[in-house]
Design an enzyme around this catalytic site. Structure first.
Site, short mmCIF file in Angstrom:
data_model
loop_
_atom_site.label_atom_id
_atom_site.label_comp_id
_atom_site.label_asym_id
_atom_site.label_seq_id
_atom_site.Cartn_x
_atom_site.Cartn_y
_atom_site.Cartn_z
N HIS A 263 48.94 28.38 42.19
CA HIS A 263 47.61 29.07 42.00
C HIS A 263 46.82 29.02 43.44
O HIS A 263 45.83 29.97 43.45
CB HIS A 263 46.81 28.95 40.97
CG HIS A 263 47.42 29.38 39.74
ND1 HIS A 263 47.19 30.27 38.80
CD2 HIS A 263 48.41 28.48 38.73
CE1 HIS A 263 47.60 30.35 37.86
NE2 HIS A 263 48.74 29.17 37.79
N ASP B 194 41.03 30.77 49.78
CA ASP B 194 41.12 31.01 48.31
C ASP B 194 42.56 31.32 47.89
O ASP B 194 43.04 32.35 48.73
CB ASP B 194 40.33 31.55 47.55
CG ASP B 194 39.70 31.20 46.55
OD1 ASP B 194 40.47 30.84 45.73
OD2 ASP B 194 38.47 31.55 46.07
P1 ADQ Z 1 39.63 29.17 40.60
O1 ADQ Z 1 39.48 28.13 41.89
O2 ADQ Z 1 38.86 28.42 39.63
O3 ADQ Z 1 41.22 29.50 40.41
P2 ADQ Z 1 38.91 32.00 40.86
O4 ADQ Z 1 39.97 32.75 41.08
O5 ADQ Z 1 37.61 32.41 41.56
O6 ADQ Z 1 38.99 30.52 41.12
O7 ADQ Z 1 38.50 32.11 39.24
C1 ADQ Z 1 37.41 31.41 38.60
C2 ADQ Z 1 37.38 32.14 37.06
O8 ADQ Z 1 36.07 31.19 36.64
C3 ADQ Z 1 36.93 33.28 37.23
O9 ADQ Z 1 37.58 34.08 36.18
C4 ADQ Z 1 35.34 33.26 36.92
O10 ADQ Z 1 34.84 34.55 36.07
C5 ADQ Z 1 35.12 32.33 36.12
N1 ADQ Z 1 33.96 31.58 36.56
C6 ADQ Z 1 33.23 31.18 37.47
N2 ADQ Z 1 32.09 30.96 37.39
C7 ADQ Z 1 31.68 30.90 36.06
C8 ADQ Z 1 30.56 30.95 35.49
N3 ADQ Z 1 29.61 30.36 36.07
N4 ADQ Z 1 30.58 31.04 34.22
C9 ADQ Z 1 31.68 31.61 33.47
N5 ADQ Z 1 32.88 31.69 34.20
C10 ADQ Z 1 32.84 31.48 35.52
C11 ADQ Z 1 42.52 29.09 41.08
C12 ADQ Z 1 42.46 29.51 42.33
C13 ADQ Z 1 42.27 30.87 42.76
C14 ADQ Z 1 43.08 31.90 41.84
C15 ADQ Z 1 42.81 31.33 40.34
C16 ADQ Z 1 43.99 32.02 39.52
O11 ADQ Z 1 41.76 28.57 43.24
O12 ADQ Z 1 42.49 31.16 44.24
O13 ADQ Z 1 42.68 33.23 41.89
O14 ADQ Z 1 43.26 29.98 40.21
O15 ADQ Z 1 45.25 31.95 40.12
#
Ligand code: ADQ
Length: 468
Positions: free
Chosen positions: A158, A366
């Site tokens: 991921h 990311d």
């Molecule tokens: P993450 O590093 O966790 O994922 P991201 O892809 O941005 O990063 O996903 C975060 C998720 O958490 C989003 O769905 C977001 O809505 C949710 N989130 C963030 N802050 C929040 C809050 N305050 N309250 C509720 N929900 C919140 C890892 C990788 C990424 C990749 C994903 C999926 O680091 O690059 O996109 O996996 O493969």
């Protein structure tokens, strides 16, 4: 109907009596896959116990069976907080200076992968497809093969896969390259990740490219391809449309009065560029003094991995930067940056995204970044906001109509924020539409279907029995 086994570090078992797959992250991503397959989901329960059992705890929830293992405090410290989050995570995100390698942590990482493989092997049936997720579990396929498992085993990574110059600084890099090539199919987020890993396998292990993403590594065949993860676009759009009724969203919008909202939403992680983004916002107010009092930046960033020292440091850094900016720029009637460390339900996030004129998504690096996609999905088609997006997020490849920026350059980010705030409606619609359409085509179901369709192709591959 054949069975799909998902393996991920953390498994949230839904409440008993509930047939739904637990909300959030991977669970949402795999919802559709579990309608085409019967499912088994295996991984860490999230619990730490002094003497964990070597047998998984099994729970049946509708079509999906869950099998979870507890970790000992030492396993958790070495495998999870140590090797996965203090060595692999920073290196995969190009942050060599933040990486802390220890042999004990690496041994713990290998040990937990072995324990998981031993527990999982007993549950695998002939016909099962196995799909392993993320960097905590790179050695799992090698361990399973060693136990005689000959089913197709796929891996999805991921997070970014860096170039060899960066990856090979990790003392265990060669072993990990061997381990990852034990998977039949390696899914990465972007073509540049595919290039980095394939190139490194050729350089370090003398892998032979066979065309179509396939490589021969030490006499075994593996295929490396990009499968950019998507979101449930429709679900998110509908949540955003309904969110006006939500109290938190209503109060936030009412509190803005005529002010325009910039929004950032992240787990508090140094890869996400939170303090750097706050400094860019400060820069924006410094060069656009007429906008002071007219614009508010809301940063939502729940703490994560607080047991890892680098994250504690980050939290202190953010508080300091935030305090300095609000202290020096703020007025009794206006706080330039609002900072909230709570997690919000999806419906609330969707509404806040929709209320924000600009989504500021500026990770330093990311894998994909789902927040960028969620922000786009939540916009209204006749008056959409503008996405300012780091060019170092995997999402930038699918969202080129966003205002792409270098997050290391505060001036450039500040300029993009200004351009976004002043962008005429016609241009906002023109940029948003192709992003929304592409995301709708390449949504999360498309992602899971494409990956699993390809993994299905490995059912007929003949495998050598493991050496005695
Ligand atoms: P993450 O590093 O966790 O994922 P991201 O892809 O941005 O990063 O996903 C975060 C998720 O958490 C989003 O769905 C977001 O809505 C949710 N989130 C963030 N802050 C929040 C809050 N305050 N309250 C509720 N929900 C919140 C890892 C990788 C990424 C990749 C994903 C999926 O680091 O690059 O996109 O996996 O493969």
């Amino acid at each position: 109907m054949s069975r799909l086994i998902i393996v991920s570090n953390r498994v949230a078992v839904p409440e008993s009596g509930s047939k739904a797959v637990a909300a959030g992250g991977l669970a949402v991503a795999l919802k559709e896959a579990f309608t085409a397959y019967k499912g088994l989901w295996f991984g860490w329960s999230g619990k730490i116990t002094d003497t964990p059992s070597s047998e998984p705890v099994i729970a049946d929830r509708g079509r999906v069976q869950y099998a979870v293992m507890d970790l000992s405090p030492q396993d958790h410290r070495e495998y999870y907080s140590g090797f996965a989050n203090r060595a692999l995570w920073p290196i995969m995100h190009y942050r060599l200076g933040l990486a802390a390698f220890s042999r004990a942590d690496y041994a713990g990482y290998q040990r937990v992968n072995r324990i998981f493989a031993q527990a999982l092997a007993g549950l695998i049936e002939p016909g099962d497809l196995i799909w392993v997720h993320d960097y905590h579990l790179i050695p799992l396929a090698s361990e399973l093969r060693g136990l005689g498992v000959s089913n197709p085993i796929g891996y999805f990574h991921h997070i970014p896969w860096p170039s060899g110059e960066v990856f090979n600084t990790l003392p265990a890099s060669t072993e990990l390259l061997r381990a990852v090539s034990d998977y039949d199919l390696i899914g990465l987020q972007t073509d540049s990740d595919v290039h980095n890993l394939s190139r490194n396998l050729v350089d370090e292990l003398r892998a032979i490219p066979l065309g179509g993403g396939s490589l021969m590594v030490d006499g075994r065949r593996t295929r490396i391809r990009s499968f950019p993860i998507g979101i449930d676009v429709d679900g998110f759009r509908q949540a955003a449309e309904r969110a006006g009724m939500n109290r938190t969203v209503r109060d936030t919008v009412a509190g803005l009065r005529t002010r325009k909202l910039l929004i950032g939403v992240d787990r508090l992680d140094y890869s996400k560029g939170v303090p750097e983004r706050m400094e860019a916002v400060e820069r924006f107010f410094a060069s656009n003094p007429d906008q002071r009092g007219n614009v508010v930046f809301l940063q939502i960033a729940p703490k994560s991995r607080t047991e890892v020292p680098e994250y504690e440091q980050l939290s202190r850094d953010v508080n300091e930067v935030l305090g300095n900016i609000n202290g020096s720029l703020g007025e009794p009637s206006w706080t330039p940056i609002q900072y909230v460390t709570k997690a919000y339900p999806r419906a609330v996030l969707a509404g806040l995204y929709r209320a924000a004129r600009v989504g500021v998504v500026t990770p330093m690096r990311d894998g994909m970044n789902l927040v960028a996609k969620e922000y786009v999905a939540a916009q209204s088609e006749d008056d959409p906001g503008v996405l300012v997006l780091s060019k170092f997020a995997g999402a930038a490849r699918q969202l080129p109509e966003a205002l792409l920026v270098n997050p290391y350059d505060r001036f450039e980010v500040a300029e993009a924020i200004r351009a976004a705030l002043y962008m005429p409606k016609a241009e906002r619609v023109e940029r948003w539409k192709p992003m929304f359409e592409r995301m709708t085509r390449e949504d999360v179901d498309w992602w899971a279907r494409s990956y699993l369709g390809e993994l299905e192709g490995f059912r007929t591959v003949e495998r050598e029995p493991p050496a005695e």
